[in-house]
Structures are given as structure tokens and as C-alpha cells.
Design a protein around this motif. Structure first.
Motif, PDB file in Angstrom:
ATOM      1  N   SER B 190       0.829  -1.202   0.000  1.00 22.89           N
ATOM      2  CA  SER B 190       0.000   0.000   0.000  1.00 22.89           C
ATOM      3  C   SER B 190       0.863   1.252   0.000  1.00 22.89           C
ATOM      4  O   SER B 190       0.474   2.278  -0.552  1.00 22.89           O
ATOM      5  CB  SER B 190      -0.981   0.004   1.167  1.00 22.89           C
ATOM      6  OG  SER B 190      -0.299  -0.094   2.378  1.00 22.89           O
ATOM      7  N   TYR B 198      -2.036   7.778  -9.700  1.00 23.32           N
ATOM      8  CA  TYR B 198      -3.499   7.718  -9.767  1.00 23.32           C
ATOM      9  C   TYR B 198      -4.145   7.849  -8.401  1.00 23.32           C
ATOM     10  O   TYR B 198      -5.290   8.264  -8.283  1.00 23.32           O
ATOM     11  CB  TYR B 198      -3.985   6.473 -10.525  1.00 23.32           C
ATOM     12  CG  TYR B 198      -3.498   5.151 -10.024  1.00 23.32           C
ATOM     13  CD1 TYR B 198      -2.402   4.543 -10.608  1.00 23.32           C
ATOM     14  CD2 TYR B 198      -4.151   4.487  -8.992  1.00 23.32           C
ATOM     15  CE1 TYR B 198      -1.958   3.317 -10.167  1.00 23.32           C
ATOM     16  CE2 TYR B 198      -3.711   3.267  -8.553  1.00 23.32           C
ATOM     17  CZ  TYR B 198      -2.615   2.676  -9.139  1.00 23.32           C
ATOM     18  OH  TYR B 198      -2.182   1.473  -8.713  1.00 23.32           O
ATOM     19  N   ALA B 202      -6.845  10.676  -7.289  1.00 31.06           N
ATOM     20  CA  ALA B 202      -8.108  10.413  -6.582  1.00 31.06           C
ATOM     21  C   ALA B 202      -8.242  11.317  -5.372  1.00 31.06           C
ATOM     22  O   ALA B 202      -9.302  11.869  -5.090  1.00 31.06           O
ATOM     23  CB  ALA B 202      -8.165   8.946  -6.164  1.00 31.06           C
ATOM     24  N   CYS B 207     -11.863  12.226  -3.258  1.00 37.20           N
ATOM     25  CA  CYS B 207     -12.450  10.952  -2.850  1.00 37.20           C
ATOM     26  C   CYS B 207     -12.128  10.660  -1.391  1.00 37.20           C
ATOM     27  O   CYS B 207     -11.074  11.001  -0.897  1.00 37.20           O
ATOM     28  CB  CYS B 207     -11.875   9.809  -3.697  1.00 37.20           C
ATOM     29  SG  CYS B 207     -12.159  10.056  -5.440  1.00 37.20           S
ATOM     30  N   TRP B 211     -13.019   5.122   0.168  1.00 40.73           N
ATOM     31  CA  TRP B 211     -13.197   4.875  -1.263  1.00 40.73           C
ATOM     32  C   TRP B 211     -11.850   4.557  -1.909  1.00 40.73           C
ATOM     33  O   TRP B 211     -11.706   3.621  -2.681  1.00 40.73           O
ATOM     34  CB  TRP B 211     -13.825   6.114  -1.899  1.00 40.73           C
ATOM     35  CG  TRP B 211     -14.384   5.902  -3.277  1.00 40.73           C
ATOM     36  CD1 TRP B 211     -15.659   5.621  -3.624  1.00 40.73           C
ATOM     37  CD2 TRP B 211     -13.655   5.974  -4.505  1.00 40.73           C
ATOM     38  NE1 TRP B 211     -15.792   5.500  -4.972  1.00 40.73           N
ATOM     39  CE2 TRP B 211     -14.570   5.713  -5.549  1.00 40.73           C
ATOM     40  CE3 TRP B 211     -12.323   6.223  -4.828  1.00 40.73           C
ATOM     41  CZ2 TRP B 211     -14.202   5.718  -6.884  1.00 40.73           C
ATOM     42  CZ3 TRP B 211     -11.944   6.221  -6.171  1.00 40.73           C
ATOM     43  CH2 TRP B 211     -12.892   5.966  -7.181  1.00 40.73           C
ATOM     44  N   ILE B 212     -10.868   5.394  -1.584  1.00 43.04           N
ATOM     45  CA  ILE B 212      -9.549   5.199  -2.191  1.00 43.04           C
ATOM     46  C   ILE B 212      -9.000   3.829  -1.837  1.00 43.04           C
ATOM     47  O   ILE B 212      -8.507   3.093  -2.684  1.00 43.04           O
ATOM     48  CB  ILE B 212      -8.547   6.293  -1.742  1.00 43.04           C
ATOM     49  CG1 ILE B 212      -8.996   7.646  -2.253  1.00 43.04           C
ATOM     50  CG2 ILE B 212      -7.159   5.970  -2.245  1.00 43.04           C
ATOM     51  CD1 ILE B 212      -8.052   8.760  -1.912  1.00 43.04           C
ATOM     52  N   SER B 214     -10.597   1.095  -0.880  1.00 43.65           N
ATOM     53  CA  SER B 214     -11.294  -0.064  -1.431  1.00 43.65           C
ATOM     54  C   SER B 214     -11.257  -0.091  -2.944  1.00 43.65           C
ATOM     55  O   SER B 214     -11.262  -1.142  -3.542  1.00 43.65           O
ATOM     56  CB  SER B 214     -12.739  -0.105  -0.930  1.00 43.65           C
ATOM     57  OG  SER B 214     -13.378   1.115  -1.249  1.00 43.65           O
ATOM     58  N   ARG B 215     -11.205   1.099  -3.589  1.00 43.26           N
ATOM     59  CA  ARG B 215     -11.260   1.051  -5.046  1.00 43.26           C
ATOM     60  C   ARG B 215      -9.886   1.055  -5.688  1.00 43.26           C
ATOM     61  O   ARG B 215      -9.704   0.506  -6.752  1.00 43.26           O
ATOM     62  CB  ARG B 215     -12.030   2.256  -5.575  1.00 43.26           C
ATOM     63  CG  ARG B 215     -13.482   2.221  -5.254  1.00 43.26           C
ATOM     64  CD  ARG B 215     -14.182   1.048  -5.944  1.00 43.26           C
ATOM     65  NE  ARG B 215     -15.608   1.158  -5.792  1.00 43.26           N
ATOM     66  CZ  ARG B 215     -16.383   1.886  -6.581  1.00 43.26           C
ATOM     67  NH1 ARG B 215     -15.839   2.564  -7.576  1.00 43.26           N
ATOM     68  NH2 ARG B 215     -17.654   1.956  -6.357  1.00 43.26           N
ATOM     69  N   GLU B 216      -8.933   1.762  -5.083  1.00 41.32           N
ATOM     70  CA  GLU B 216      -7.653   1.887  -5.761  1.00 41.32           C
ATOM     71  C   GLU B 216      -6.613   0.940  -5.197  1.00 41.32           C
ATOM     72  O   GLU B 216      -5.887   0.282  -5.913  1.00 41.32           O
ATOM     73  CB  GLU B 216      -7.124   3.331  -5.622  1.00 41.32           C
ATOM     74  CG  GLU B 216      -8.087   4.395  -6.094  1.00 41.32           C
ATOM     75  CD  GLU B 216      -8.033   4.591  -7.607  1.00 41.32           C
ATOM     76  OE1 GLU B 216      -7.282   3.890  -8.286  1.00 41.32           O
ATOM     77  OE2 GLU B 216      -8.771   5.454  -8.083  1.00 41.32           O
ATOM     78  N   PRO B 219      -7.679  -3.488  -4.791  1.00 41.23           N
ATOM     79  CA  PRO B 219      -7.594  -4.327  -5.994  1.00 41.23           C
ATOM     80  C   PRO B 219      -6.156  -4.557  -6.453  1.00 41.23           C
ATOM     81  O   PRO B 219      -5.813  -5.634  -6.923  1.00 41.23           O
ATOM     82  CB  PRO B 219      -8.382  -3.527  -7.038  1.00 41.23           C
ATOM     83  CG  PRO B 219      -9.290  -2.658  -6.250  1.00 41.23           C
ATOM     84  CD  PRO B 219      -8.571  -2.339  -4.990  1.00 41.23           C
ATOM     85  N   ASN B 220      -5.318  -3.550  -6.319  1.00 37.36           N
ATOM     86  CA  ASN B 220      -3.947  -3.723  -6.761  1.00 37.36           C
ATOM     87  C   ASN B 220      -3.138  -4.546  -5.791  1.00 37.36           C
ATOM     88  O   ASN B 220      -2.157  -5.178  -6.160  1.00 37.36           O
ATOM     89  CB  ASN B 220      -3.283  -2.363  -6.957  1.00 37.36           C
ATOM     90  CG  ASN B 220      -3.806  -1.676  -8.200  1.00 37.36           C
ATOM     91  OD1 ASN B 220      -3.578  -2.150  -9.298  1.00 37.36           O
ATOM     92  ND2 ASN B 220      -4.525  -0.605  -8.019  1.00 37.36           N
TER      93      ASN B 220
END
Lengths: 305, 306, 334
Positions: B190, B198, B202, B207, B211-212, B214-216, B219-220
Motif C-alpha cells: 500500500s 493515480y 483520486a 475521494c 473509497w480510495i 477499497s477502489r484503488e 484491488p492492486n
């Protein structure tokens, strides 16, 4: 360099105090330690007596401070079962564990590093694949089971080695292997990846351009750079081995502090358990601290900070 | 670059010739099918998984049924072995094959459950440290150091001895001990991701933190997470076996492989099969898990390989 | 006087999963003693690979072969690895592009400098140390004696590159190969390092093979140059000749891209060569430049083009005659 050392020292001390706190709380987890010590079926008066005698009636904080105060002076209390000072009990047994741990570490390193180097200079050949296969197999085997198998094979079937006790050096051969093999894959992979990375680096290209002999490039320049993380790992692994030696000691009936810890836990010998958890943590912290210092010593870039 | 029909891309090399580039998913699938370790590991894990699920169907006998008149029958490859009990019986006359098959359940269940607890703890700690940095990072690093300094296994044994040894306790205690690798890996991942453009974009767009993450970030970090998770299942299984071997884990008559080794230890000099069989089972399962995890790592991020 | 270095038909391939990359294709050139030759071209044209191939320093995936590779009258193709190692560093030295990572971080500058000469010559440690101090002084490093005890991370990029140059000079080699020695440095330092290289070359009478993509550097420092494109040499000649009258269309394009004081008018658009450099994988027949060339015709795709020599040391690789190559207006390179 001095500031670096002092900072690490500060963190180390803080960690040790936290661990001592945890260790202290550990023995209070199941409720009343007086009941545990007095044993089942003890009458209320007996429990009260134990409580007063060991000072369990005082506030927790006071008990802790008193314990840690005495521990810092080297007094770790007394075992209610053997009526022996804990420090003395530890001193009698720590030699065995230390010997076992250090031998196991040596075994792991002596086996792993040459393999790692060979695998790195001949990547993707049978040597490399064999080394990687062996390391994968090694990490899947339960160490206590491996110990038992060795006892059956080397101890009973072939009768080459003694299967319990710690009198002669031969007694340590199987325990060393059983404890050490599990760390070998980690060292081997670290050496291999470190060497691969270094061998592809620019300064090795410079060394080749200078016309240095291959042996010199390998050992003076490549290994020297690749070994730095291995040293740090060695310190950590020794700490883990000392903390986890109890299972091997149990299998091979070696009377070290690991065995003592097991026995003390099973009979609720609280002062001993408390002291051992603290001791093992202190050893680990000291080892990692030494490892950091050694790291800084080996890598000039860290020194001048 | 242009797209072709099967989704791969082509590039004009400048001399009128074209080179075809496959998509990442195609690359991964191809690698998976060619990676022997991954395939072997996956096969082993899947087989053992099905053995665990279909245990009532597969096991010829009740693993708990004792019959002292049938005790210590050797397995089929020794003389005096019979097909009725292909892997022999133990000292209480229980069918070893059935106990072995039911043991799959114990190992997989405990391994998986411990891993989930450890993953939760480690992910929360690691993500917070990597994402927020600064004081949070320092605190988490301190916690990790304390965890590593404690002789974890000894502490676990002590807790179990004090509190009592049931399966739930063992799972809880183990789970609370093996989160360190999750925390370390997730912290590093992380941190790396957080410093990428990116994420900055965000943040700049306003954001929320949640949100950051869980979304960014998640997934990575997922691919690293899965690799560590698989390897930790193997580690948890070995630890549980060691626990049971010492008598501190699940209690008899549950057919845990570690417990079977402990129970067979008394007789191992004359009847080594009592400890060899469960040991080989443990070894095979953990090997499969490790190969699967290593294979996943190679397949999804081969830059780490030679 | 025999030539310092003779290269004929040098090839180097890199074995990649996608196929063999022909990094160096049929490269030939020669160098006299004390001469400066530049290998010029865009990134990826094979100039660094050529240098590595000459020194036998290709990465493990690389292989080389040549018709002739002679250095100081020694055939480099037939000698064994240890003899080649003796020549490397001893008679032929290389300076690389990235000074920040080219030195071993674990050893002092002094250790690494002395190592360069102790490997090849039977002198005492003290003598080696003296030589190191002397050369550090020569490359413009002050307080040389105390620098010897420093570690690479304690020096700046410019200083490290000077150390690399000094390291190359330790054994007084006959040839120095400098691979883009100033690309990773600040502009102000670049000029200093180049001047240093020029003065050292003159003083020590060495050959200098300078690899660069910067035509300005070439103009300032070189005697002769060889222009490379897609692994091949496409033009050779004296610097003056090539700059004044470039023959090959690619060279003409390069020249049109740079502003020339006195010739380029203020506000004039600089040219650019359309298209991209092709990747030399697989079958390569015909002229590699034909896709981007204004003078290309159908015959350029059919046959392989060989180097045409029009006078001693002056050659170019094109099917067209020099006059036909020159037929273009300034409007060609927009």
C-alpha cells in the motif's frame, strides 16, 4: 552512526518493556493465579494463603513494577514447584538451547549459501532447479515429524546416532538438522535472489570491464553486496530458532529452556513461564539489534546518516 | 498499436511487419497452464479439498469407532495387512484411512480459518500503516516488532493451556499470532501504491479515504494478498499440527493429523506407519499449498523470478 | 604503424524469448593509435552493443561473431577468456554511462582504483596507491589522498565519473571506450568531462572510441565518425567531410535536425525524420532505412545494401549514387 544506534536502542528498550507487560498479563489471563498455584481441590483458606504469600492481593500495577524491578536486577522469582530460583533454573538449561540454536543456524547457513550462490551463477539449470525444489520440499515438512523420522532411521534402524539426551556432541546432530533445515530455504532463496540482482548490476559490469578474475568478482564484489540482507535474516532466524526450539527439545528429550517452558506451562509454574517469555523476547530484541548494527557495519551507505 | 479480433494487440514494426502482443489475461492463462509447480499444487489442493468435502462418502469406516480386537493392524503393503483396512488401524482399532480422510477436514478448516483471522488483522494494520504513514506507520511497525519478539508459539501454548484446548480456541489463538506476514506485505504494497499518481489524482478529486482504499489500493494489492494467504494457510496447518502433537491443540478423539502422530509416537519404533502416514499427508497438503502460492506469485508477477 | 583496432564483419545477437535480436549487424571500422573515433546514432542503434561485443562483455543472452577482430595485433577472436580478461582493463578500458551505479558501494574509491592495476601488473600496494593519487589529480580531483578513503555514495555524479575515468587509465591502456560518458550528468559538468577526456587522450596518446548520440560532442572532439542505424554502420568518414557533405539520407536527416550556427536562420524550422526506428528482430532484408527515406525506391527492399567506399575511410551504405542522395530540397525533412 551513533544516532542510528541510539535510535534502534531506544526502540529495542521500548519493545522489551511492552513484551514484559504482555508476559506479565499472560499469567493473569485465566483468572486467578492463586487458584492455579494452589491447585485443584484447594480450600479457600489455602487459596487465600497462597494469595497473600505471592502478593496476588495487591494491585496489578504494583505487582508488575515489583516484578520488573527485581527482574532488572537479575532476580526472576522462584519456582513454587522446585523451590529453586528461576534464574538458576534457566542458567542450568540455557546452554543446551543456545548450542542447539547456534548449531542449527550454522547448519542452515553452511547448506544454504553455497547452494544459493551456485543457483545464481547457473540460473535455470539443474542445479538451480534442484536447489529450488529442495527448498520447497523443506518448507512443507513439519519439523517434529522430520525429527521423529530421523530418530527411526538414524537412531534405531542404522544406530548411528543417539536419540535422546544431550551428553555428547553426537546427541546434537539430529536435533540440529531438525531445527535448522526449516530455515535453509529462506537463506537459499535470499542468497540466490540477492546474487542474481547483484550480478546484473552496473558495478559488476565495471568489475568485468576492469578485467578482474571471475572468482574475485564473485566473492569480493558480488557476494559482499548480496550477503547484507542475509546477515539481518540470520539474526532474526536465530531468534526464532531459540524461541521455537521447544518442540525439537521435546522430541529429542533435550533439557533446554524450551523444554522447561513446556513443562512449566503444563504445570502452571507461572513465575517460570513469565520469566522465559520475557527472556526469549529479550534475546530476540538483542539479536535483531546486533543484526542491525552488523548491517550498518557491512553497508557503508547506512553508516554515514 | 491496434486491436485484433482475439483481443491481442499488434504493432507496426516500421518495416511493414507486424508483431502480435497478447493481452495480460492471455499471458496469465498461458503461464498458468505451463507452470508445473502451480498445476501440481492446484491439483493437490483440489484433491484434498474434495476428499474433505466428500469424507462421509469416501471413508470406508467411522473414524471414531474403536474396536480393540482390531488394534494395530498394519497397512496393506506389509504382511498381515488386509484390504478391509488399507492403511491399517491404530492402537484403539480405528481405521487409519478413514481418520486420514476426515483429517483433511480438520487441517483445511483450521488452516483456512486461521488464515482468515490473520488476514483480517494483518490487512487492517498493514493498509493503515502504508496508507496513512507517519505516526500510524510507526505504531504499526512497533506492534509488528513486539509480535515478532514474543516467542509466539510459546505464548499460544500458554494461552491454550490456561484457557482450554478446543478447536475454536486454537483457531483464534493461531489467527491472532500469524498476521505479521500479512501486515508487512500489505504495508509495503500500500505504501508503493499510495505513492503512485493515480492515487494522488483520486485524493485531489476529493475521494474519501475509504473509497480510495477499497477502489484503488485493495484491488492492486489483491494479487500479493492472495499469494501470502495461500502460503499462510500452509504455515497455519503446520502450526496446528505442532500444537496437536504437543497435546495443546484439538483434543482426542478428533482425527487431526498432528494428534495422530502424537498418538502413534509411543509405538513408532515397531509400527512406524502410525506416524509416517499422517506425516506424509501433512507434507503433501502443505507442499501443495506452498507450490500453489509460489506458482501464483510467479504467474502474476514474474519480474521477481530470475 | 599497424592499426590499433580493426573490426570487420562484427555481429552480435541477443537471444530473447521473442526471437533473436540482431543488435549489431556486419559492423566494420578501424582505428589508428591516438585517434578519436565516434560511433553516432539514436538510442537502440547498436552502438553500445558494438562496444560490449568488442570487449567480450555481452550479457549472458548475447553472442558475437566476426570476420576479424584485431586489437594491437592480437586476434581477439581466438584468445581464451583469461587472456581477454587480461586485456580488459589492462590494454582496453571502458567507461560507462551511469556513474551513480557503476561503482561498488561497499568498497572505498582507493580500493577499487588500486584493484584495477593490481590485477594486471605486478606492483606493490604502495605503488598502486601512488598511481591512484596521481591519476585522481590528473582528472581534476582535489585532495586526492583523502578521497581514496571515501565511499562512492559520498561523491557527486560528476566526481564519480572522473573516478571512473581515472580507473580506466590506471593501466595506461591503448584504447579507451567511452559509452555516453556525459549523458547522465548536468550540462555544465558535461563540458568539463569532455574537455578532460580530450586532454587526457592527447597527453597519454591513447585511442578513444566515443559512443554518443550528441552531434555537438562529435563535432568538438572527434577525428572520424561512423554513423550507425539499426545495428549497421551507414556512413563513415572524417568529421569535417561528413558534416559538410553527408552522403547517406539518414545522416543528412540527422544534420538537418541540429541547428548550425551561421547556417540555420532564426525562426527556421528544424527538420525531423518521420517514422520510428525498426526493431531488428527476425528477417531483415533490404535497406533498414527505406521506410523513412525520401529517396527510397522499390530496389531498396529487394537487395541487401553493402557499404560503398568512395575514398579511403569514406563510405556509405546506399544504393543510390552520392548525387542522387543529394537530390532533396529543404522541404524534405519537415
Amino acid at each position: 552512526m551513533l544516532i542510528y544506534a541510539l535510535k534502534r536502542l531506544g526502540v529495542a528498550v521500548l519493545v522489551m518493556f511492552t513484551v514484559s507487560l504482555i508476559s506479565f498479563m499472560l499469567t493473569r489471563v485465566s483468572g486467578d493465579p492463586a487458584i492455579a498455584l494452589a491447585g485443584e481441590g484447594a480450600s479457600d483458606e489455602e487459596i487465600e494463603f497462597v494469595r497473600k504469600q505471592y502478593g496476588f492481593d495487591r494491585p496489578l500495577f504494583v505487582q508488575y513494577v515489583e516484578w520488573i524491578g527485581r527482574a532488572l536486577k537479575g532476580d526472576l522469582g522462584e519456582s513454587p514447584y522446585l523451590n529453586q530460583p528461576v534464574t538458576e533454573m534457566i542458567r542450568e538449561r540455557i546452554g543446551v538451547t543456545m548450542t542447539l540454536g547456534i548449531c542449527a543456524l550454522m547448519f542452515a547457513i553452511i547448506l544454504a549459501i553455497p547452494l544459493g550462490i551456485l543457483a545464481a551463477i547457473r540460473p535455470n539449470t539443474w542445479i538451480d532447479r534442484t536447489a529450488l525444489t529442495l527448498s520447497v520440499l523443506g518448507q512443507a515438512m513439519p519439523s517434529f515429524w522430520f525429527g521423529l523420522i530421523m530418530i527411526i532411521f538414524f537412531g534405531v534402524m542404522l544406530r548411528w546416532l543417539p536419540i535422546s539426551g544431550s551428553d555428547t556432541p553426537l546427541h546434537f546432530v539430529m536435533p540440529t538438522i531438525a531445527l535448522g533445515y526449516y530455515a535453509t530455504p529462506a537463506f537459499m532463496r535470499l542468497t540466490r535472489s540477492g546474487m542474481l540482482e547483484v550480478l546484473a548490476s552496473d558495478h559488476i559490469r565495471t568489475a568485468r570491464a576492469k578485467g578482474l578474475r571471475w572468482g574475485k568478482i564473485l566473492f569480493k564484489h558480488a557476494l559482499r553486496n548480496a550477503i547484507i540482507p542475509v546477515v539481518a535474516l540470520a539474526a532474526v532466524q536465530l531468534g526464532f530458532m531459540l524461541g521455537g526450539s521447544f518442540i525439537i527439545e521435546s522430541v529429542f528429550a533435550l533439557h533446554g529452556i524450551g523444554y522447561l517452558a513446556l513443562v512449566s506451562i503444563s504445570r502452571s509454574d507461572l513465575p517460570v513461564v513469565q520469566a522465559l517469555v520475557l527472556l526469549l523476547a529479550v534475546i530476540y530484541v538483542v539479536l535483531t539489534f546486533l543484526g542491525d548494527i552488523l548491517n550498518a557495519f557491512l553497508d557503508p551507505r547506512i553508516r554515514v546518516r | 498499436m491496434t486491436q485484433t479480433e482475439n483481443g491481442s494487440q499488434t504493432m507496426d514494426r516500421g518495416l511493414g511487419l507486424e508483431v502480435v502482443f497478447p493481452t495480460p489475461r492471455q499471458i496469465m492463462r498461458r503461464r498458468m497452464l505451463h507452470h508445473k509447480g502451480f498445476l501440481f499444487g492446484a491439483a493437490v489442493v483440489i484433491i484434498i479439498f474434495f476428499m474433505a468435502i466428500l469424507a462421509p462418502v469416501l471413508a470406508p469406516n467411522d473414524p471414531y469407532k474403536q474396536d480393540l480386537s482390531l488394534r494395530m493392524i498394519p497397512p496393506i503393503w506389509q504382511e498381515k495387512g488386509t484390504w478391509e483396512y488399507p492403511l491399517g488401524t491404530d492402537n484403539l482399532g480405528r481405521d487409519y484411512l478413514s481418520r486420514l480422510i476426515y483429517g483433511c477436514r480438520i487441517s483445511l478448516l483450521i488452516g483456512f480459518a486461521c488464515m482468515l483471522i490473520a488476514m483480517f488483522i494483518g490487512t487492517v494494520l498493514g493498509l493503515s500503516a502504508g496508507f496513512f504513514g507517519g505516526r500510524v506507520d510507526m505504531l504499526v511497525s512497533f506492534i509488528i516488532t513486539v509480535r515478532l519478539a514474543l516467542p509466539a508459539f510459546l505464548v499460544a501454548i500458554a494461552v491454550v493451556a490456561l484457557v482450554g484446548g478446543s478447536m475454536q480456541i486454537v483457531i483464534l489463538v493461531l489467527g491472532c499470532l500469524i498476521w505479521d506476514r500479512f501486515a508487512v506485505v500489505l504495508k509495503a504494497t500500500s505504501q508503493q501504491i499510495r505513492s503512485m499518481d493515480y492515487v494522488a489524482a483520486a485524493k485531489a478529486a476529493g475521494c474519501s479515504v475509504f473509497w480510495i482504499i477499497s477502489r484503488e489500493i485493495l484491488p492492486n494489492a489483491l494479487n500479493n494478498l492472495v499469494v501470502v494467504a495461500t502460503l499462510e494457510i500452509g504455515r497455519a496447518i503446520l502450526l496446528e499440527a505442532a500444537f496437536s502433537f504437543l497435546g495443546m491443540g484439538v483434543q482426542p478423539p478428533i482425527p487431526s493429523w498432528g494428534l495422530m502422530i502424537a498418538e502413534g509416537r509411543e509405538f513408532m519404533l515397531f509400527d512406524p506407519y502410525l506416524i509416517v502416514i499422517p506425516g506424509v499427508a501433512l507434507f503433501t497438503l502443505v507442499l501443495g499449498m506452498n507450490l500453489l502460492g509460489d506458482g501464483l506469485r510467479d504467474v502474476t508477477a514474474p519480474e521477481g523470478r530470475s | 604503424m599497424s592499426k590499433l583496432l580493426e573490426v570487420k564483419g562484427l555481429h552480435a545477437d541477443l537471444r530473447l524469448p521473442a526471437g533473436a535480436l540482431h543488435a549489431v549487424r556486419n559492423v566494420s571500422f578501424s582505428m589508428d593509435q591516438s585517434e578519436t573515433l565516434s560511433l553516432v546514432g539514436e538510442s537502440g542503434c547498436g552502438k553500445s552493443m558494438t562496444a560490449l561485443a568488442i570487449m567480450d562483455l555481452l550479457p549472458p543472452r548475447g553472442i558475437r561473431w566476426a570476420d576479424k577482430l584485431v586489437f594491437e595485433d592480437q586476434d581477439l577472436l581466438t584468445i581464451d577468456a583469461s587472456t581477454m580478461a587480461g586485456i580488459r582493463g589492462g590494454r582496453m578500458a571502458m567507461i560507462f554511462q551511469e556513474p551513480m551505479t557503476s561503482l561498488d558501494p561497499c568498497y572505498t574509491i582507493g580500493n577499487q582504483l588500486e584493484e584495477a592495476i593490481l590485477e594486471h601488473q605486478n606492483i606493490s600496494a604502495g605503488q598502486a596507491r601512488e598511481r591512484a593519487v596521481y591519476l585522481l589529480g590528473k582528472v581534476g580531483i582535489t585532495a586526492a589522498a583523502s578521497r581514496l578513503k571515501q565511499y562512492p555514495h559520498q561523491l557527486s555524479g560528476g566526481l564519480r565519473q572522473r573516478v571512473m575515468i581515472a580507473m580506466g587509465l590506471m593501466c595506461s591502456p591503448g584504447l579507451i571506450i567511452a559509452d555516453e560518458p556525459t549523458t547522465a550528468l548536468d550540462v555544465t559538468i558535461q563540458a568539463q568531462i569532455l574537455a578532460l577526456l580530450a586532454s587526457i587522450q592527447q597527453e597519454f596518446k591513447m585511442g578513444l572510441l566515443l559512443i554518443t548520440h550528441d552531434l555537438g560532442v562529435v563535432a568538438r572532439m572527434t577525428d572520424r565518425l561512423a554513423v550507425m542505424y539499426c545495428g549497421q554502420v551507414v556512413e563513415t568518414g572524417d568529421v569535417r567531410q561528413v558534416f559538410d557533405q553527408p552522403l547517406h539520407p539518414y545522416t543528412r536527416g540527422l544534420m538537418a535536425c541540429i541547428p548550425v550556427p551561421g547556417k540555420t536562420r532564426p525562426g527556421q524550422k528544424l527538420g525531423s525524420i518521420p517514422g520510428i526506428v525498426p526493431t531488428p528482430i527476425g528477417d531483415l532484408s533490404g535497406c533498414s532505412f527505406r521506410n523513412r527515406c525520401y529517396a527510397a525506391g522499390p530496389q531498396c527492399a529487394k537487395e541487401d545494401v553493402s557499404l560503398r567506399e568512395i575514398s579511403a575511410g569514406r563510405a556509405y551504405r546506399c544504393l543510390l549514387s552520392p548525387e542522387a542522395c543529394a537530390v532533396e530540397t529543404e522541404g524534405n525533412w519537415k
